[in-house]
Design an enzyme around this catalytic site. Structure first.
Site, short mmCIF file in Angstrom:
data_model
loop_
_atom_site.label_atom_id
_atom_site.label_comp_id
_atom_site.label_asym_id
_atom_site.label_seq_id
_atom_site.Cartn_x
_atom_site.Cartn_y
_atom_site.Cartn_z
N PHE A 196 37.71 -3.48 -40.00
CA PHE A 196 37.95 -2.08 -39.66
C PHE A 196 38.50 -1.34 -40.89
O PHE A 196 39.28 -1.91 -41.65
CB PHE A 196 38.96 -2.03 -38.50
N ASP A 234 44.40 -9.31 -36.71
CA ASP A 234 44.39 -8.01 -36.06
C ASP A 234 43.77 -8.22 -34.69
O ASP A 234 42.62 -8.62 -34.58
CB ASP A 234 43.57 -7.00 -36.89
N TYR A 254 46.19 1.17 -27.07
CA TYR A 254 45.45 2.23 -26.35
C TYR A 254 44.00 1.83 -26.05
O TYR A 254 43.26 2.62 -25.51
CB TYR A 254 45.49 3.56 -27.12
N LYS A 255 43.62 0.61 -26.44
CA LYS A 255 42.27 0.13 -26.12
C LYS A 255 42.33 -0.57 -24.75
O LYS A 255 42.51 0.10 -23.74
CB LYS A 255 41.76 -0.73 -27.26
N ARG A 281 28.04 1.29 -29.29
CA ARG A 281 28.89 0.20 -28.80
C ARG A 281 29.11 0.40 -27.31
O ARG A 281 29.53 1.48 -26.88
CB ARG A 281 30.27 0.27 -29.47
C1 LIG Z 1 41.47 0.53 -33.36
C2 LIG Z 1 41.86 -0.29 -34.57
C3 LIG Z 1 42.88 0.13 -35.41
C4 LIG Z 1 43.54 1.45 -35.18
O1 LIG Z 1 44.56 1.78 -36.04
P1 LIG Z 1 45.41 3.10 -35.73
O2 LIG Z 1 46.50 3.08 -36.69
O3 LIG Z 1 45.85 2.99 -34.29
O4 LIG Z 1 44.50 4.27 -35.87
C5 LIG Z 1 43.21 -0.71 -36.48
N1 LIG Z 1 42.56 -1.88 -36.70
C6 LIG Z 1 41.56 -2.28 -35.88
C7 LIG Z 1 40.87 -3.59 -36.14
C8 LIG Z 1 41.17 -1.50 -34.81
O5 LIG Z 1 40.19 -1.89 -34.02
#
Ligand SMILES: *Cc1c(COP(=O)(O)O)cnc(C)c1O
Length: 403
Positions: free
Chosen positions: A124, A201, A226-227, A375
């Site tokens: 990501f 992560d 939040y997911k 997705r």
């Molecule tokens: C959704 C996600 C994030 C989000 O980071 P934020 O700081 O909440 O915007 C980070 N890493 C991964 C792998 C994600 O899927």
């Protein structure tokens, strides 16, 4: 089996009615629970009660009574129901990005004589950028794994690049693009064999895939709430620091709330005992309210049942994709073997950017990931098989409409 049969036999079907639906603007197929989970009706109530009674009623007393400890008490609960983590190692804190910075800097500091950090090109963006920043800050070298976009980081890819120079390896447990599910215990072994640490992560696996962080030997981890945990837009992330590392663990943002005896207002920073040292400033309490109802549901149902539903949803989605979308030129860009897949499925077609925009106007909500991916994020507690069917058939209609 038809979607209706699958829904009727779904042992978790009752849980769908626990989620709020907006009848004024109906969404007929929500396929983005891995980007922003839906609110539960219980959490709407809980947030509202928090406003009136906890914030409005207890006022500043709330800090002594509950909020000061909430990042840790809630972290322990998350650890118990979803992470496979014993108490005292998990904390709810800042955004995922900020916590990842603090945890990764902390990981580098635990291996001060080592010069390399390992990560993959398709991680990501935030994960890549945060490590780039640490590399430039500390003069460390990034060692990139060129992972396959349609699968992900395999244990052999990690084994190929780690050495006694590696401080830590950062892996997304479930890849945000393909949904590839990495073998975390094997990754931990490969890292440990050369004396390096494993940082995971968990943003796309927590609440979807069973986790056993303690048992797997994971050193440090971060993840989103939040997911699949339905904490609401911008709800704070969590961090895990394995108990054996806590005495040595130092993160770079020294604030008063992470100091030993915070309210003594003393000179000089001394990290608090235990996982509190991950905290910097005042915790975002309001953002920690909604996720509590999902943690309760996970505690009730158990992650094994959630994973079973998740696998059934993605298998059903792929079955429909093979019959209805592949003949229209759609390619499956996720692992087809369920053991290598998390809770979402990614599809590729050159027209998907426009298709997604049209789907959104008809209440079918997947998300688009550049350059050409749709997705389908199938949140197990809130998604029905019927929604999957409606969504995939709508994609077929939109693709046919264009040709
Ligand atoms: C959704 C996600 C994030 C989000 O980071 P934020 O700081 O909440 O915007 C980070 N890493 C991964 C792998 C994600 O899927």
């Amino acid at each position: 089996m038809t979607a209706a049969d699958l829904d009727a036999r779904d042992p978790l079907r009752e849980y769908r009615s626990r989620f709020h639906t907006d009848d004024a603007d109906p969404v007929v197929s929500y396929l983005d629970g891995n980007s922003l989970g839906r609110p539960t009706t219980a959490s709407i109530e809980r947030v509202s009660t928090f406003m009136t009674q906890a914030w409005g009623g207890r006022l500043i007393r709330g800090w002594d009574e509950e909020w000061f400890e909430l990042p840790i008490t809630l972290g322990d609960k998350l650890g118990r129901v979803a992470l496979g983590a014993a108490a005292g190692q998990t904390v709810i804190g800042d955004s995922t990005t900020v916590l990842l910075y603090k945890i990764a800097r902390g990981a580098a500091a635990l291996r001060p004589d080592r010069t390399e950090m390992v990560l993959d090109r398709d991680n990501f963006p935030t994960d890549r950028y945060v490590l780039e920043s640490i590399a430039s800050e500390l003069g460390l070298t990034l060692v990139w794994i060129d992972s396959d976009r349609r699968s992900g980081v395999r244990t052999a890819d990690i084994a190929d690049v780690v050495s006694e120079r590696t401080a830590f390896v950062l892996v997304s447990h479930v890849a945000y693009r393909s949904g590839f599910l990495a073998d975390a215990p094997a990754a931990a072994r490969v890292a440990h064999d050369v004396g390096a640490l494993l940082v995971l992560d968990l943003s796309h696996s927590v609440g979807s895939v069973p986790l056993r962080l303690d048992e797997w030997g994971v050193d440090l981890a971060v993840g989103c709430t939040y997911k699949y945990l339905n904490g609401g837009p911008g709800s704070p992330a969590f961090a895990y620091v394995r108990a054996e590392h806590l005495p040595e663990f130092r993160q770079p943002v020294w604030g008063w709330m992470g100091r030993a005896d915070a309210f003594a207002m003393e000179q000089g920073y001394v990290p608090a005992e235990g996982v509190r040292r991950v905290i910097s400033g005042t915790p975002p309490v309001l953002g920690m309210i909604a996720m509590q109802d999902t943690l309760d549901m996970i505690g009730e149902v158990g992650m094994e049942a959630i994973r079973a539903k998740s696998v059934a949803l993605t298998e059903y989605a792929l079955e429909l994709v093979r019959s209805d979308l592949v003949p229209l030129g759609v390619e499956i860009a996720s692992p087809e073997n369920a053991d290598e897949r998390g809770g979402h499925v990614t599809l590729d077609h050159p027209d998907f950017r426009e298709v997604t925009a049209r789907l959104w106007t008809r209440g079918v909500i997947p998300d688009f990931r550049a350059p050409s991916g749709i997705r389908l994020g199938l949140s197990p507690l809130s998604t029905s098989f019927e929604e999957v069917r409606i969504g995939v058939l709508a994609i077929a209609e939109e693709l046919r409409g264009r040709t």
